[in-house]
Design a protein around this motif. Structure first.
Motif, PDB file in Angstrom:
ATOM      1  N   GLU A 168       0.644  11.550   4.858  1.00 46.47           N
ATOM      2  CA  GLU A 168      -0.364  10.309   5.364  1.00 46.47           C
ATOM      3  C   GLU A 168       0.416   9.151   5.233  1.00 46.47           C
ATOM      4  N   GLU A 169       1.414   8.842   4.241  1.00 44.61           N
ATOM      5  CA  GLU A 169       2.153   7.725   4.489  1.00 44.61           C
ATOM      6  C   GLU A 169       3.431   7.619   5.689  1.00 44.61           C
ATOM      7  N   ARG A 170       3.731   8.984   5.884  1.00 44.12           N
ATOM      8  CA  ARG A 170       4.745   9.036   7.059  1.00 44.12           C
ATOM      9  C   ARG A 170       4.013   8.776   8.379  1.00 44.12           C
ATOM     10  N   VAL A 198       4.398   3.998   6.532  1.00 38.45           N
ATOM     11  CA  VAL A 198       4.287   3.216   5.035  1.00 38.45           C
ATOM     12  C   VAL A 198       5.619   3.338   4.629  1.00 38.45           C
ATOM     13  N   ALA A 199       6.092   2.126   3.919  1.00 37.85           N
ATOM     14  CA  ALA A 199       7.383   1.961   3.196  1.00 37.85           C
ATOM     15  C   ALA A 199       7.201   1.225   2.190  1.00 37.85           C
ATOM     16  N   TYR A 200       8.220   1.405   1.146  1.00 40.32           N
ATOM     17  CA  TYR A 200       8.199   0.675   0.112  1.00 40.32           C
ATOM     18  C   TYR A 200       9.739  -0.295  -0.334  1.00 40.32           C
ATOM     19  N   THR A 201       9.363  -1.220  -1.271  1.00 38.29           N
ATOM     20  CA  THR A 201      10.448  -1.754  -1.754  1.00 38.29           C
ATOM     21  C   THR A 201      10.893  -1.318  -2.900  1.00 38.29           C
ATOM     22  N   GLU A 202      12.172  -1.015  -3.088  1.00 35.16           N
ATOM     23  CA  GLU A 202      12.674  -0.489  -4.301  1.00 35.16           C
ATOM     24  C   GLU A 202      13.628  -1.301  -4.996  1.00 35.16           C
TER      25      GLU A 202
END
Length: 464
Positions: free
Chosen positions: A283-285, A289-293
């Motif tokens: 679903e994220e792909r 969707v991306a996140y800050t790490e």
């Protein structure tokens, strides 16, 4: 692992390898044992095995070290321990733990001014430590407010009533250096380093740091944006110090509020610690969707435990980071993997301090005080981020891990923020009555009436 240690549950070497404390795997009570030898003395002449009668590692270290020094001087097989001054002790401790920036600050501000004239640390006893705490309590009487930036050796906050948390942090620093000196034979015995009860009871325990609410935070972000744009659009050549300074504060505000990391941790972050991660689920792909790490290494974390922080705004924080990095590149400041993100403009090898500038900006914006008259500081943004996460219903153990603190600490400081979300979680799936409130009865009224009728039938049957 060395096979010779397989029979031990836990173990530790002390005093240059002359003391070995351990808990065997067969010990149900997990009591520490000690095996003590003396330098220059054959094992057949002296080898002490003794129960330390404690399950606490800290107590075991203190007791074993005391035993070692007692027997060392009784046998007189080694040269007498030489004198170590307080300043030599602090220097040796800092060489062993160079990343303890909080200790270095406490040493410069409080410990060295009081203990600095001690020529032999073996003379530090409980009475002297007690005098130190009363000196610290009265420190504000000798304090002169600095006119400019707070420098090395100057108290950051010499208020008449230091907070309990401030005193406790200083106690941790004092305990650390004394314990280290004791374990390394610099001190023969460990004095009572704890804060006297009469001082502890006087110290305020309420949160004295100002807090941001959502409205004040939005005002701050908007005003910082306008100030940054005003400086950028000036017709005259913009000074590097001004442009980088305002953008640095702007990124720091967004970073702390969206990640809940401590300002002291943010200051020492390097460019290699910021990463953008793509979502892993289908679903994220599909949605991109991306996140800050953000990697918080052991050398940076206050708790000396490395952790990976996921920010609360997907990859927006990484975009903020890229924007700030473009400003650094524009003014030819280093942005290599090992360079500091918040570096000084005049000396990029050093970390910039923003507390003074941030306070000035808040005063100009009319946001320095909260509704209770408390001063807002950079750390207030961490509290704001934690509060917002809890009010969104983020599980408290996830918030505590991300923030690098304990669940207990969050419960004690942010209970007002988690009470409603807690009620929602506890009552999830409950039936509601006509007023929309949850039905708290474990058994419904109809079921209770049916049970009572059955009990009456059983009773009548017995009587007949």
């Amino acid at each position: 692992m060395d096979k010779s240690y397989e029979s031990y549950r836990r173990w530790k070497h002390l005093c240059g390898g002359n003391v070995f404390i351990y808990i065997t795997k067969t010990s149900k009570s997990r009591i520490w044992q000690a095996r003590i030898s003396l330098p220059g003395v054959p094992a057949e002449t002296f080898l002490l095995r003794k129960s330390l009668r404690t399950s606490s590692e800290e107590d075991a270290i203190v007791r074993a070290t005391n035993l070692y020094h007692d027997y060392l001087h009784k046998h007189r097989v080694d040269e007498p321990l030489g004198m170590t001054s307080w300043r030599d002790l602090v220097t040796a401790y800092e060489e062993d733990f160079p990343d303890k920036t909080k200790f270095q600050s406490d040493a410069d501000t409080y410990l060295n001014p009081f203990f600095g004239d001690v020529r032999d640390v073996r003379d530090i006893d409980t009475a002297l430590v007690r005098r130190f705490w009363f000196w610290r309590w009265e420190r504000h009487k000798d304090f002169k407010k600095p006119k400019g930036r707070v420098g090395k050796g100057v108290a950051y906050n010499a208020s008449p009533t230091p907070h309990q948390n401030t005193l406790k942090a200083l106690e941790v620093s004092l305990k650390a250096v004394l314990n280290w000196g004791h374990q390394n034979g610099r001190l023969l015995s460990l004095p009572n380093y704890r804060i006297p009860k009469e001082i502890w009871k006087k110290a305020p325990s309420d949160n004295s740091r100002g807090r941001f609410d959502l409205q004040a935070y939005r005002q701050l972000v908007r005003k910082l944006y306008r100030r940054a744009e005003m400086i950028r659009k000036r017709e005259t050549n913009t000074l590097k110090q001004q442009r980088v300074g305002i953008e640095r504060v702007r990124f720091m505000v967004l970073l702390i509020s969206n990640s809940c990391i401590r300002p002291t941790e943010a200051y020492r972050l390097q460019h290699k610690h910021f990463k953008r991660r793509e979502g892993e689920s289908p679903e994220e792909r599909e949605k991109g969707v991306a996140y800050t790490e953000i990697e918080i290494p052991k050398s940076v974390a206050k708790t000396s435990k490395a952790r990976t922080v996921i920010t609360h705004d997907y990859d927006s924080t990484y975009r903020y980071y890229e924007r700030f990095k473009e400003v650094l590149d524009e003014y030819d400041l280093p942005t290599g993997p090992d360079d500091f993100v918040f570096c000084k403009t005049r000396d990029p090898s050093q970390v910039a301090s923003m507390s003074f500038y941030f306070r000035k900006l808040l005063e100009e914006f009319g946001l320095h005080k909260d509704d209770k008259g408390r001063n807002r500081v950079l750390y207030s943004l961490r509290s704001f981020g934690i509060t917002m996460a809890l009010e969104r219903g983020v599980p408290i153990h996830i918030v505590s891990f991300n923030a690098g603190t304990s669940v207990r600490m969050i419960e004690s400081n942010y209970w007002n923020s988690i009470s409603w979300s807690l009620r929602e979680v506890i009552n999830k799936g409950r039936k509601v009555n006509s007023s929309g409130m949850p039905v708290f009865a474990v058994i419904e009224d109809e079921e209770m009436e049916e049970l009572e009728r059955e009990e009456v039938k059983k009773k009548n049957k017995r009587l007949s």
